[in-house]
Design an enzyme around this catalytic site. Structure first.
Site, mmCIF file in Angstrom:
data_model
loop_
_atom_site.group_PDB
_atom_site.id
_atom_site.type_symbol
_atom_site.label_atom_id
_atom_site.label_comp_id
_atom_site.label_asym_id
_atom_site.label_seq_id
_atom_site.Cartn_x
_atom_site.Cartn_y
_atom_site.Cartn_z
ATOM 1 N N ASP A 1 0.837 -1.204 0.000
ATOM 2 C CA ASP A 1 0.000 0.000 0.000
ATOM 3 C C ASP A 1 0.875 1.258 0.000
ATOM 4 O O ASP A 1 1.984 1.241 0.533
ATOM 5 C CB ASP A 1 -0.894 -0.032 1.250
ATOM 6 C CG ASP A 1 -2.090 0.896 1.121
ATOM 7 O OD1 ASP A 1 -2.282 1.483 0.037
ATOM 8 O OD2 ASP A 1 -2.826 1.041 2.118
ATOM 9 N N ASN B 1 -10.674 -3.172 -6.390
ATOM 10 C CA ASN B 1 -9.885 -2.179 -7.145
ATOM 11 C C ASN B 1 -10.483 -1.840 -8.513
ATOM 12 O O ASN B 1 -10.061 -0.871 -9.160
ATOM 13 C CB ASN B 1 -8.434 -2.664 -7.321
ATOM 14 C CG ASN B 1 -7.603 -2.561 -6.057
ATOM 15 O OD1 ASN B 1 -6.637 -3.301 -5.856
ATOM 16 N ND2 ASN B 1 -7.959 -1.636 -5.154
HETATM 17 C C1 FPP Z 1 -2.266 0.109 -3.242
HETATM 18 O O1 FPP Z 1 -1.690 1.391 -3.167
HETATM 19 C C2 FPP Z 1 -1.610 -0.621 -4.301
HETATM 20 C C3 FPP Z 1 -2.263 -1.244 -5.319
HETATM 21 C C4 FPP Z 1 -3.716 -1.298 -5.456
HETATM 22 C C5 FPP Z 1 -1.499 -1.902 -6.396
HETATM 23 C C6 FPP Z 1 -0.301 -2.633 -5.954
HETATM 24 C C7 FPP Z 1 0.500 -3.006 -7.126
HETATM 25 C C8 FPP Z 1 1.844 -2.964 -7.180
HETATM 26 C C9 FPP Z 1 2.682 -2.597 -6.050
HETATM 27 C C10 FPP Z 1 2.576 -3.369 -8.390
HETATM 28 C C11 FPP Z 1 2.289 -4.807 -8.676
HETATM 29 C C12 FPP Z 1 3.270 -5.377 -9.557
HETATM 30 C C13 FPP Z 1 3.068 -6.514 -10.246
HETATM 31 C C14 FPP Z 1 4.201 -7.102 -10.900
HETATM 32 C C15 FPP Z 1 1.766 -7.159 -10.378
HETATM 33 P P1 FPP Z 1 -2.599 2.666 -3.419
HETATM 34 O O2 FPP Z 1 -2.575 2.975 -4.863
HETATM 35 O O3 FPP Z 1 -3.969 2.431 -2.869
HETATM 36 O O4 FPP Z 1 -1.841 3.746 -2.602
HETATM 37 P P2 FPP Z 1 -2.470 4.981 -1.824
HETATM 38 O O5 FPP Z 1 -3.247 4.387 -0.675
HETATM 39 O O6 FPP Z 1 -1.273 5.747 -1.384
HETATM 40 O O7 FPP Z 1 -3.324 5.721 -2.796
#
Ligand code: FPP
Length: 264
Positions: free
Chosen positions: A38, A86
Site C-alpha cells: 500500500d 480495485n
Molecule cells: C495500493 O496502493 C496498491 C495497489 C492497489 C497496487 C499494488 C501493485 C503494485 C505494487 C505493483 C504490482 C506489480 C506486479 C508485478 C503485479 P494505493 O494505490 O492504494 O496507494 P495509496 O493508498 O497511497 O493511494
C-alpha cells in the site's frame, strides 16, 4: 499504543546485507509471508507525479522484495497486487495495473527462473484482460517445475468472494450426496480455498501506515503475526523486510495454547 505498533524506516546498520541475512536465518524464518503493498498513490503524490508512477515504482519494489525473500529462505511470498474492489478505480489506473504483470514478467522472468522462483496466482483469473492472462499464464508455465520460493500474486482477489466460492463448492458436494453435512469441517473449507496447496501465512506485512485487512486472506490469516510500517510500498526495501522479519522473530506464537512457542 498504535504508535508502538507502527514500524518506521529502519536505520541503515553497520553490517553487510549478507551478514544480516545469515543472522536472521539463524532464527525462525516465516514460511509464508503475505504483503499488502500500500502507499503507491501517496508516494507519487508526494512527488507531484501521477498515481500510476507510484505503481510503476511499486513494481520495482516487487522485484527487490522477491529477491531478498528468496535469499531469506521464505517458501511462499503472497503479494496483494489487485483486489476485487480495485475495479472501482479510474479506468486509466486499472489499465495501468493490468499491464504491470506483463511488464514485470517480461523484464524479470529470466531473473525469477535463475532464482528458482515459481510464479503462481490466486484470484479470479477469467475476468482479467487477455494480455494480463497471457503474461501470468506464460510465467506460471515457465516456472512450473521450479522448487524454490513461490511468488504468489493475489490478482483480482477478494477473500469474501473466495469464501463464497468455497461454500458453493461444498454445498454442491452435499447436494450431489458426495459429502455429509456433519463432515464439513475446517479442513473441508480450507481444501476449497485458492490457497489449499499452500501453508497458512505466518506473517502479514502492510505498508503505508494503514491498519486493516482490506478483504485479504481473512481465513488464512487467522493465526498470522501482523506487522505494520508507515513506509510507503515504493520505499519498502531490504532493510524494511529484515525489520519485519525481526519483528516476527520477537513474537511468541502460541496458537491459542498456554504453552511456550510452538513450531509453525
Ligand atoms: C495500493 O496502493 C496498491 C495497489 C492497489 C497496487 C499494488 C501493485 C503494485 C505494487 C505493483 C504490482 C506489480 C506486479 C508485478 C503485479 P494505493 O494505490 O492504494 O496507494 P495509496 O493508498 O497511497 O493511494
Amino acid at each position: 499504543m498504535l504508535g508502538k505498533l507502527m514500524r518506521k524506516k529502519p536505520i541503515v546498520p553497520d553490517i553487510k546485507m549478507s551478514d544480516q541475512i545469515a543472522l536472521l536465518k539463524s532464527r525462525k524464518i516465516p514460511a509464508h509471508v503475505a504483503i499488502i503493498m500500500d502507499g503507491n498513490g501517496r508516494w507519487a503524490k508526494q512527488r507531484n507525479l501521477p498515481r500510476v508512477a507510484g505503481h510503476h515504482e511499486g513494481m520495482k519494489t516487487v522485484r527487490r522484495i522477491t529477491r531478498v525473500a528468496s535469499d531469506l529462505g521464505i517458501k511462499v511470498l503472497t503479494l496483494y497486487a489487485f483486489s476485487t474492489e480495485n475495479w472501482k478505480r479510474p479506468k486509466v489506473e486499472i489499465d495501468f495495473l493490468m499491464k504491470l504483470p506483463g511488464e514485470f514478467l517480461s523484464t524479470y522472468l529470466p531473473e525469477l527462473i535463475e532464482q528458482n522462483v515459481k510464479v503462481e496466482m490466486i484470484g479470479n483469473f477469467s475476468m482479467l484482460p487477455d494480455h494480463t492472462k497471457d503474461a501470468i499464464r506464460r510465467a506460471m508455465e515457465e516456472t512450473a517445475s521450479n522448487d524454490g520460493m513461490t511468488l504468489n500474486f493475489a490478482m483480482n482477489y477478494g477473500s469474501r468472494l473466495e469464501l463464497v466460492e468455497s461454500v458453493k463448492k461444498i454445498a454442491n458436494l452435499v447436494a450431489e450426496g458426495k459429502l455429509a453435512i456433519e463432515d464439513i469441517d475446517e479442513t473441508q473449507i480450507e481444501s476449497h480455498l485458492m490457497t489449499a496447496h499452500l501453508p497458512e501465512p505466518d506473517l502479514l506485512i502492510r505498508t503505508s501506515g494503514e491498519v486493516r485487512l482490506s478483504n485479504f486472506m481473512l481465513w488464512q490469516l487467522a493465526y498470522a503475526e501482523f506487522t505494520f510500517t508507515d513506509v510507503l510500498w515504493p520505499d519498502f526495501d531490504e532493510l524494511c523486510m529484515f525489520d519485519a522479519i525481526k519483528d516476527f522473530q520477537s513474537r511468541s506464537r502460541r496458537f491459542g495454547s498456554v504453552e511456550g512457542e510452538k513450531e509453525a
